[in-house]
Design an enzyme around this catalytic site. Structure first.
Site, PDB file in Angstrom:
ATOM      1  N   LYS A  11      50.353  15.270  23.373  1.00 21.44           N
ATOM      2  CA  LYS A  11      49.938  16.644  23.077  1.00 21.44           C
ATOM      3  C   LYS A  11      51.094  17.629  23.285  1.00 21.44           C
ATOM      4  O   LYS A  11      52.129  17.271  23.860  1.00 21.44           O
ATOM      5  CB  LYS A  11      48.734  16.998  23.970  1.00 21.44           C
ATOM      6  CG  LYS A  11      47.507  16.102  23.723  1.00 21.44           C
ATOM      7  CD  LYS A  11      46.311  16.537  24.571  1.00 21.44           C
ATOM      8  CE  LYS A  11      45.108  15.630  24.315  1.00 21.44           C
ATOM      9  NZ  LYS A  11      43.903  16.107  25.039  1.00 21.44           N
ATOM     10  N   TYR A  51      38.964  17.456  16.164  1.00 23.22           N
ATOM     11  CA  TYR A  51      38.082  17.625  17.325  1.00 23.22           C
ATOM     12  C   TYR A  51      36.677  18.091  16.919  1.00 23.22           C
ATOM     13  O   TYR A  51      35.968  18.663  17.744  1.00 23.22           O
ATOM     14  CB  TYR A  51      38.709  18.607  18.316  1.00 23.22           C
ATOM     15  CG  TYR A  51      39.755  17.980  19.217  1.00 23.22           C
ATOM     16  CD1 TYR A  51      39.436  16.898  20.046  1.00 23.22           C
ATOM     17  CD2 TYR A  51      41.052  18.468  19.269  1.00 23.22           C
ATOM     18  CE1 TYR A  51      40.378  16.327  20.885  1.00 23.22           C
ATOM     19  CE2 TYR A  51      42.008  17.898  20.112  1.00 23.22           C
ATOM     20  CZ  TYR A  51      41.664  16.830  20.918  1.00 23.22           C
ATOM     21  OH  TYR A  51      42.598  16.268  21.755  1.00 23.22           O
ATOM     22  N   ASN A 114      46.295  17.972  29.086  1.00 25.04           N
ATOM     23  CA  ASN A 114      46.341  16.690  29.795  1.00 25.04           C
ATOM     24  C   ASN A 114      47.206  15.640  29.086  1.00 25.04           C
ATOM     25  O   ASN A 114      46.981  14.442  29.212  1.00 25.04           O
ATOM     26  CB  ASN A 114      44.915  16.187  30.071  1.00 25.04           C
ATOM     27  CG  ASN A 114      44.102  16.019  28.802  1.00 25.04           C
ATOM     28  OD1 ASN A 114      44.618  16.158  27.691  1.00 25.04           O
ATOM     29  ND2 ASN A 114      42.831  15.705  28.958  1.00 25.04           N
ATOM     30  N   HIS A 117      46.139  12.039  24.202  1.00 25.38           N
ATOM     31  CA  HIS A 117      44.825  11.715  23.637  1.00 25.38           C
ATOM     32  C   HIS A 117      44.792  10.219  23.363  1.00 25.38           C
ATOM     33  O   HIS A 117      45.808   9.636  22.984  1.00 25.38           O
ATOM     34  CB  HIS A 117      44.598  12.454  22.311  1.00 25.38           C
ATOM     35  CG  HIS A 117      43.413  11.926  21.550  1.00 25.38           C
ATOM     36  ND1 HIS A 117      42.137  12.365  21.790  1.00 25.38           N
ATOM     37  CD2 HIS A 117      43.319  10.931  20.618  1.00 25.38           C
ATOM     38  CE1 HIS A 117      41.294  11.669  21.013  1.00 25.38           C
ATOM     39  NE2 HIS A 117      41.987  10.808  20.294  1.00 25.38           N
ATOM     40  N   GLU A 128      40.208   8.181  13.471  1.00 33.75           N
ATOM     41  CA  GLU A 128      41.372   8.953  13.935  1.00 33.75           C
ATOM     42  C   GLU A 128      42.687   8.428  13.343  1.00 33.75           C
ATOM     43  O   GLU A 128      43.571   9.213  12.997  1.00 33.75           O
ATOM     44  CB  GLU A 128      41.426   8.953  15.464  1.00 33.75           C
ATOM     45  CG  GLU A 128      40.276   9.754  16.069  1.00 33.75           C
ATOM     46  CD  GLU A 128      40.256   9.747  17.585  1.00 33.75           C
ATOM     47  OE1 GLU A 128      39.398  10.443  18.156  1.00 33.75           O
ATOM     48  OE2 GLU A 128      41.081   9.054  18.211  1.00 33.75           O
TER      49      GLU A 128
HETATM   50  P1  ADP Z   1      39.305  12.604  26.533  1.00 30.64           P
HETATM   51  O1  ADP Z   1      40.537  13.231  25.904  1.00 30.64           O
HETATM   52  O2  ADP Z   1      39.609  12.044  27.893  1.00 30.64           O
HETATM   53  O3  ADP Z   1      38.617  11.600  25.636  1.00 30.64           O
HETATM   54  P2  ADP Z   1      37.167  14.477  25.873  1.00 30.64           P
HETATM   55  O4  ADP Z   1      37.008  13.711  24.595  1.00 30.64           O
HETATM   56  O5  ADP Z   1      35.959  14.708  26.694  1.00 30.64           O
HETATM   57  O6  ADP Z   1      38.282  13.802  26.812  1.00 30.64           O
HETATM   58  O7  ADP Z   1      37.779  15.909  25.555  1.00 30.64           O
HETATM   59  C1  ADP Z   1      38.769  16.060  24.557  1.00 30.64           C
HETATM   60  C2  ADP Z   1      39.826  16.988  25.090  1.00 30.64           C
HETATM   61  O8  ADP Z   1      39.276  18.281  25.296  1.00 30.64           O
HETATM   62  C3  ADP Z   1      40.412  16.625  26.468  1.00 30.64           C
HETATM   63  O9  ADP Z   1      41.415  15.616  26.432  1.00 30.64           O
HETATM   64  C4  ADP Z   1      40.956  17.949  26.933  1.00 30.64           C
HETATM   65  O10 ADP Z   1      42.201  18.265  26.309  1.00 30.64           O
HETATM   66  C5  ADP Z   1      39.884  18.896  26.424  1.00 30.64           C
HETATM   67  N1  ADP Z   1      38.830  19.135  27.435  1.00 30.64           N
HETATM   68  C6  ADP Z   1      37.873  18.264  27.837  1.00 30.64           C
HETATM   69  N2  ADP Z   1      37.069  18.805  28.763  1.00 30.64           N
HETATM   70  C7  ADP Z   1      37.547  20.066  28.956  1.00 30.64           C
HETATM   71  C8  ADP Z   1      37.151  21.158  29.787  1.00 30.64           C
HETATM   72  N3  ADP Z   1      36.109  21.055  30.605  1.00 30.64           N
HETATM   73  N4  ADP Z   1      37.873  22.300  29.724  1.00 30.64           N
HETATM   74  C9  ADP Z   1      38.917  22.421  28.883  1.00 30.64           C
HETATM   75  N5  ADP Z   1      39.345  21.433  28.067  1.00 30.64           N
HETATM   76  C10 ADP Z   1      38.671  20.274  28.101  1.00 30.64           C
HETATM   77 MG    MG Z   2      37.710  11.920  23.790  1.00 29.57          MG
END
Ligand code: ADP
Ligand code: MG
Length: 140
Positions: A11, A51, A114, A117, A128
């Site tokens: 990212k 997304y 974070n 992805h 994807e």
């Molecule tokens: P992952 O990437 O671990 O699969 P998710 O699919 O739940 O997690 O969420 C997609 C992305 O959205 C996350 O990687 C993060 O960048 C963002 N995200 C998830 N939860 C939150 C939150 N509570 N607040 C802000 N951003 C979030």
């Molecule tokens: Mg996810």
């Protein structure tokens, strides 16, 4: 167990932190092969489409802003159990909850920024990968 492909994204915060090579090394050390990769800068529509499953979530707009603020590195990773393996290498969504030695524990700023992805299942991986790569861009 089977040979799978999964989509990885480093990212914008990962690019800004200069850890592309560090992430690639962890994928490779974890037994995954990078069979496709490129750097792209997503526009709003591209990030919103990626997304789309999260469009009702309160963080959707902020997430799209973040994912479009700079370039990302999209890759296809291949290997035994690649989908789960990549998620293991990445660590939990919230870096505060991620295990030691994971990418998110070591590099992520917070639950949104974070660093990486990874697809979460075979169907999402298929969608994807095709969202970013043509078949002839993947060198399995
Ligand atoms: P992952 O990437 O671990 O699969 P998710 O699919 O739940 O997690 O969420 C997609 C992305 O959205 C996350 O990687 C993060 O960048 C963002 N995200 C998830 N939860 C939150 C939150 N509570 N607040 C802000 N951003 C979030
Ligand atoms: Mg996810």
């Amino acid at each position: 167990m089977s040979i799978e492909q999964t989509l990885s994204i480093i990212k914008p915060d990962g690019i800004e932190k200069n850890v592309i090579g560090e992430c690639f090394q962890r994928f490779e050390k974890g037994g995954l092969k990078i069979v496709a990769t490129k750097m792209i800068h997503m526009d709003r529509a591209k990030a919103e489409g990626f997304y789309a499953v999260h469009k009702e979530r309160p963080f959707f707009n902020s997430l799209v802003e973040f994912m479009t603020r700079g370039p990302v590195v999209v890759s296809v990773l291949e290997g035994e159990n690649a989908i789960a393996k990549n998620r293991e290498i990445m660590g939990a969504t919230d870096p505060a909850k991620a295990d030691a030695g994971t990418i998110r524990k070591d590099f992520a700023s917070n639950i949104e920024e974070n660093t990486v992805h990874g697809s979460d299942g075979p169907e999402t991986a298929k969608f994807e990968i095709s969202y970013f790569f043509e078949k002839n861009e993947i060198f399995s």
